[in-house]
Motif scaffolding. Structure first.
Motif, short mmCIF file in Angstrom:
data_model
loop_
_atom_site.label_atom_id
_atom_site.label_comp_id
_atom_site.label_asym_id
_atom_site.label_seq_id
_atom_site.Cartn_x
_atom_site.Cartn_y
_atom_site.Cartn_z
N ASN A 117 0.84 -1.19 0.00
CA ASN A 117 0.00 0.00 0.00
C ASN A 117 0.88 1.24 0.00
O ASN A 117 2.09 1.18 0.22
N TRP A 118 0.26 2.40 -0.23
CA TRP A 118 1.00 3.65 -0.37
C TRP A 118 1.63 4.07 0.95
O TRP A 118 2.69 4.70 0.98
N GLU A 119 0.95 3.76 2.07
CA GLU A 119 1.49 4.13 3.38
C GLU A 119 2.83 3.45 3.62
O GLU A 119 3.78 4.07 4.10
N HIS A 120 2.92 2.17 3.30
CA HIS A 120 4.17 1.45 3.54
C HIS A 120 5.26 1.86 2.56
O HIS A 120 6.44 1.79 2.90
N LEU A 121 4.87 2.26 1.36
CA LEU A 121 5.86 2.84 0.45
C LEU A 121 6.46 4.10 1.07
O LEU A 121 7.68 4.28 1.08
N HIS A 122 5.61 4.97 1.58
CA HIS A 122 6.08 6.21 2.20
C HIS A 122 6.94 5.91 3.44
O HIS A 122 8.00 6.51 3.64
N MET A 123 6.51 4.94 4.25
CA MET A 123 7.24 4.59 5.46
C MET A 123 8.62 4.02 5.15
O MET A 123 9.55 4.14 5.97
N SER A 124 8.78 3.39 4.00
CA SER A 124 10.04 2.72 3.70
C SER A 124 11.22 3.69 3.67
O SER A 124 12.34 3.32 4.04
N ILE A 125 10.98 4.93 3.27
CA ILE A 125 12.06 5.91 3.24
C ILE A 125 12.57 6.19 4.65
O ILE A 125 13.77 6.13 4.93
N SER A 126 11.64 6.46 5.57
CA SER A 126 12.04 6.74 6.95
C SER A 126 12.71 5.55 7.59
O SER A 126 13.68 5.70 8.36
N MET A 127 12.23 4.35 7.29
CA MET A 127 12.80 3.16 7.90
C MET A 127 14.25 2.94 7.47
O MET A 127 15.11 2.64 8.30
N VAL A 128 14.51 3.10 6.17
CA VAL A 128 15.87 2.91 5.69
C VAL A 128 16.79 4.01 6.22
O VAL A 128 17.94 3.75 6.59
N LEU A 129 16.29 5.24 6.30
CA LEU A 129 17.09 6.32 6.86
C LEU A 129 17.43 6.06 8.33
O LEU A 129 18.58 6.26 8.76
N GLN A 130 16.46 5.59 9.10
CA GLN A 130 16.71 5.34 10.52
C GLN A 130 17.66 4.17 10.72
O GLN A 130 18.49 4.19 11.64
N LEU A 131 17.55 3.15 9.87
CA LEU A 131 18.50 2.05 9.95
C LEU A 131 19.92 2.55 9.67
O LEU A 131 20.88 2.15 10.33
N GLY A 132 20.06 3.43 8.68
CA GLY A 132 21.37 4.00 8.37
C GLY A 132 21.94 4.78 9.53
O GLY A 132 23.13 4.65 9.87
N LEU A 133 21.12 5.60 10.15
CA LEU A 133 21.57 6.39 11.29
C LEU A 133 21.88 5.51 12.50
O LEU A 133 22.64 5.91 13.38
N SER A 134 21.30 4.31 12.53
CA SER A 134 21.54 3.38 13.63
C SER A 134 22.75 2.49 13.40
O SER A 134 23.05 1.62 14.22
N GLY A 135 23.42 2.68 12.25
CA GLY A 135 24.64 1.92 11.99
C GLY A 135 24.51 0.83 10.96
O GLY A 135 25.47 0.10 10.72
N GLN A 136 23.32 0.68 10.32
CA GLN A 136 23.14 -0.34 9.29
C GLN A 136 22.98 0.35 7.94
O GLN A 136 21.89 0.77 7.57
N PRO A 137 24.07 0.51 7.17
CA PRO A 137 24.00 1.27 5.92
C PRO A 137 23.40 0.49 4.76
O PRO A 137 22.98 1.09 3.77
N PHE A 138 23.35 -0.85 4.85
CA PHE A 138 22.94 -1.69 3.73
C PHE A 138 21.55 -2.25 4.02
O PHE A 138 21.40 -3.34 4.58
N SER A 139 20.51 -1.50 3.66
CA SER A 139 19.15 -1.93 3.98
C SER A 139 18.17 -1.45 2.93
O SER A 139 18.45 -0.55 2.14
N GLY A 140 17.00 -2.06 2.95
CA GLY A 140 15.94 -1.69 2.01
C GLY A 140 14.69 -2.51 2.26
O GLY A 140 14.74 -3.54 2.94
N PRO A 141 13.55 -2.09 1.72
CA PRO A 141 12.29 -2.81 1.92
C PRO A 141 12.04 -3.83 0.82
O PRO A 141 12.79 -3.90 -0.16
N ASP A 142 10.99 -4.62 0.99
CA ASP A 142 10.50 -5.44 -0.10
C ASP A 142 9.78 -4.53 -1.09
O ASP A 142 8.69 -4.02 -0.79
N ILE A 143 10.38 -4.32 -2.25
CA ILE A 143 9.78 -3.40 -3.24
C ILE A 143 8.45 -3.97 -3.72
O ILE A 143 8.36 -5.12 -4.12
N GLY A 144 7.43 -3.14 -3.67
CA GLY A 144 6.09 -3.56 -4.06
C GLY A 144 5.26 -4.10 -2.92
O GLY A 144 4.05 -4.29 -3.06
N GLY A 145 5.91 -4.34 -1.78
CA GLY A 145 5.21 -4.87 -0.62
C GLY A 145 5.23 -6.39 -0.59
O GLY A 145 5.14 -7.04 -1.63
N PHE A 146 5.35 -6.95 0.60
CA PHE A 146 5.40 -8.41 0.77
C PHE A 146 4.00 -9.01 0.87
O PHE A 146 3.71 -10.04 0.26
#
Length: 216
Positions: free
Chosen positions: A72-101
């Motif tokens: 859904n569109w909400e989880h697409l939007h959330m994916s940006i914040s999630m990857v950014l927060q993972l990066g700031l937490s020390g995990q630079p290599f991350s991403g969501p399931d594109i298209g949704g799981f």
């Protein structure tokens, strides 16, 4: 598992503790054992391990995907914040399931998600067995062409992304950084959730289209 469950861990890991203490440590140690086992099996190849659970230090052993998201569109939007927060937490290599799981993406949603997801450090399409096919060509010719352009854009940027990964390895800077990294003194940039930086490259997702520009 109840939070009050007791784990009798080794002293070097913290000893006897409740489950909440060890919950994410377990995911990290699974990734570590997999990484080390693959190295023992073939020392001439660099292991690639992908995990959904982790703890401090997990980035040494595995990339991370953000878990079982929804189409859904909400989880697409959330994916940006999630990857950014993972990066700031020390995990630079991350991403969501594109298209949704979970669930079924529409051609428009899948195309937009691929446009954004192709710019994430970890780029992968993934869906549950019960969903419709989530390959780019499953959504018609127009969506397939949108995905083709997005992936070609990623391939053109591979040298740039490799440089960012090297910087992350040497200096700890996330590959994908929040927009406020361009000007930490500007408070208004800290509320932006639909854009991010790849080094000097600004990626801005309006979710009706995708824009790129070099930030000077």
């Amino acid at each position: 598992m109840p939070e009050s469950n007791i784990h009798r861990g080794d002293d070097e890991l913290g000893g006897c503790q409740e489950h909440s203490y060890y919950h994410n440590v377990f995911g990290m140690l699974m990734a570590r054992s997999t990484f080390e086992g693959m190295k023992l099996a073939n020392e001439n190849k660099r292991p690639f391990v992908l995990t959904r659970a982790g703890f401090i230090g997990s980035q040494k052993y595995a990339a991370t995907w953000t878990g079982d998201n929804v189409s859904n569109w909400e989880h697409l939007h959330m994916s940006i914040s999630m990857v950014l927060q993972l990066g700031l937490s020390g995990q630079p290599f991350s991403g969501p399931d594109i298209g949704g799981f979970v669930g079924n993406a529409t051609p428009k949603l899948f195309g937009r998600w691929m446009g954004v997801g192709a710019m994430f450090p970890f780029c992968r399409g993934h869906s549950e067995k019960a969903s419709f096919d989530h390959e780019p060509w499953s959504f018609g010719d127009e969506c397939e062409e949108v995905c083709r352009r997005a992936l070609k854009r990623r391939y053109r940027l591979i040298p740039h992304l490799y440089t960012l990964f090297y910087d992350a390895h040497i200096m700890g800077t996330p590959v994908m950084t929040p927009t406020f990294f361009a000007d930490p003194t500007n408070p208004s940039l800290r509320t932006i959730e639909n854009s991010f930086l790849l080094g000097p490259l600004l990626v801005y997702a309006r979710f009706c289209s995708l824009y790129f520009q070099i930030n000077h």
